[in-house]
Scaffold this active site. Sequence first.
Site, short mmCIF file in Angstrom:
data_model
loop_
_atom_site.label_atom_id
_atom_site.label_comp_id
_atom_site.label_asym_id
_atom_site.label_seq_id
_atom_site.Cartn_x
_atom_site.Cartn_y
_atom_site.Cartn_z
CD GLN A 345 61.39 14.85 96.47
OE1 GLN A 345 61.49 15.59 95.50
NE2 GLN A 345 60.23 14.43 96.95
CB THR A 512 63.49 23.64 93.64
OG1 THR A 512 64.27 23.91 92.47
CG2 THR A 512 63.61 24.86 94.52
CG HIS A 513 60.78 18.97 95.27
ND1 HIS A 513 60.39 17.90 94.51
CD2 HIS A 513 60.26 20.06 94.66
CE1 HIS A 513 59.67 18.32 93.49
NE2 HIS A 513 59.57 19.63 93.56
CG ASN A 514 66.33 22.32 99.10
OD1 ASN A 514 67.34 21.65 99.23
ND2 ASN A 514 66.12 23.10 98.05
#
Length: 586
Positions: A345, A512-514
Amino acid sequence: MARQLPGKDVVIIGFGWTGAIMAEQLTDAGLEVLALERGPWRDTPTHFATTFAQDELRFYWRHGMFQEASHDTVTFRNNEEQMALPMRRWGSFLPGNGVGGAGVHWNGQTFRFLPSDFVARSHNEERYGRLPEEMTVQDYGVTYDELEPHFDHFEKICGISGQAGNVNGERVEGGNPFEGMRSEHYPNPPMQMTFSQDRFMASARQLGLDPFPGPSANMSRAYTNPLGMQLAPCTYCGFCEKYGCGNYSKASPQTTIIPALMRRENFVLRTHSEVIAIEKSADGSRATGVRYVDSQGDEYVQPAEIVILAAYPLQNTRLLLLSGIGEPYDPQDGTGVVGKNYCYQVMSSVNVFYDDHYTNEFVGAGALGAVVDNYNGDNFDHSGLGFIGGGYIACWTTNTRPIESHPVPDGVPGWGSEWKQAVRENFLKTTAVGLHGASMAHRSNYLDLDPVYTDRWGRPLLRMTYDFTLNDRLLTAHITPFVEEIARGMGGREVKVNRRRGSYDSKPYQTTHNTGGTIMGESPSDSVTNRYCQSWDLPNLFITGAGLFPQNAGYNPTGTVGALAYWSANAIINTYLARPGPLVQS
């Protein structure tokens, strides 16, 4: 030699949010379920009691609940011209470790994706014309309307606090006017806003925007969920992100599902058990179970009729590649699917500094905030802008933790007496407004196995090839000025604009939005799973988590991750068990 164990109906790999959801649903349907978690057991009173839950040195700086990078990490490069090197200390993202996974240390910001997010390719091409060839954006294969009951259930499990904006087609004042139709209101009212949110909402309204309270998995009041789990009102201590909640005030697997699940006789959890491969039948037509090692290095084969891959998205991709399941993605010719469409993101922010108002940002919660969605998804006309997607703009008060956070105005040096004085003068009188931007899939961003570096078991590490794309850069360049405009309207002495510049850097924390790598879709040629999160290659293998996302929307992912897990569990229970086999014919 590996020890052969008695078979189970279901084996689950990983025991965070989706592992717990799947285990609860499938044991409730009467199946014998075993979950394997490579990290340790964690529970609220033992591991993050209120007497030490706010230990910033232990949990953030010493990574008390994050994956041990000396055992297993990823290698990273911005492009194929570079040699990927191991991330020896987590920075831009923080994979969880142990029971609950990253669901223990999340903030609790729990959005639903927009209806158009699930049909990103067809929707945008219909409105704006054909997308560039290098943008590998695609539809999910499932719609918002199909997921709506599962969004609703996940919100009730978590006790989400918020203000609905669209209930059964009726617009509700004070909620998000752009959200998809929901069947019911949030189970709890919004969090108590503070000075910063009040200023943000007033400024946004002055600009003709539509602010609303951020949907929060921090409890605005005492709540009992459908499983009988009791959560307490939030005390606004501000230690949510990167911390476990010792007050039972933040929804996590530990506070909403696991205590009920552990009482069931048809459920078993084995911790310190790392799955090293998914086993297949001799003809490669189905999964037969998993191979794992325990903390003593002893190896086991666990047979099962159904295998559910529920680890962190990066690990799900890696385990498929290591197990030889699915065709690896090739960025040169665009063939293959495993590792395809890795997305992150894109963030930017503006700090606001006051002279005569105390913001007291240490009084906060992970999901205490106000949001505007006017520049998210396709909520605005993109004609002539050169990009698709968007992001929400928000003022969160998640806590300016004293070791981690020292916002100072422009022109202040990064060290020395002048910096110390600026920290002292501004620490209690500042807030921030941020952009949480989408990441659209691009042919050059992907995951594969590293040819050089291995983990402690000698297996290749996962290699990440990623950089911000032209779409990302245009998106943030267009929306960040609106963030600044809102911030300037909040009445501060001055603002500091933190624009998105340069290539992706794996060191500073961002999110941590993989997502991506095991994406869902409409055919085996474009995706790893079908619309029910069922592997196209092995029909008794189901995959959960944000790795299913074909691209990353401008929201926090956990709400959609939870809804997809309940959607998939429902398909297993009500369709697959009666007729085991592919739920979608290819």
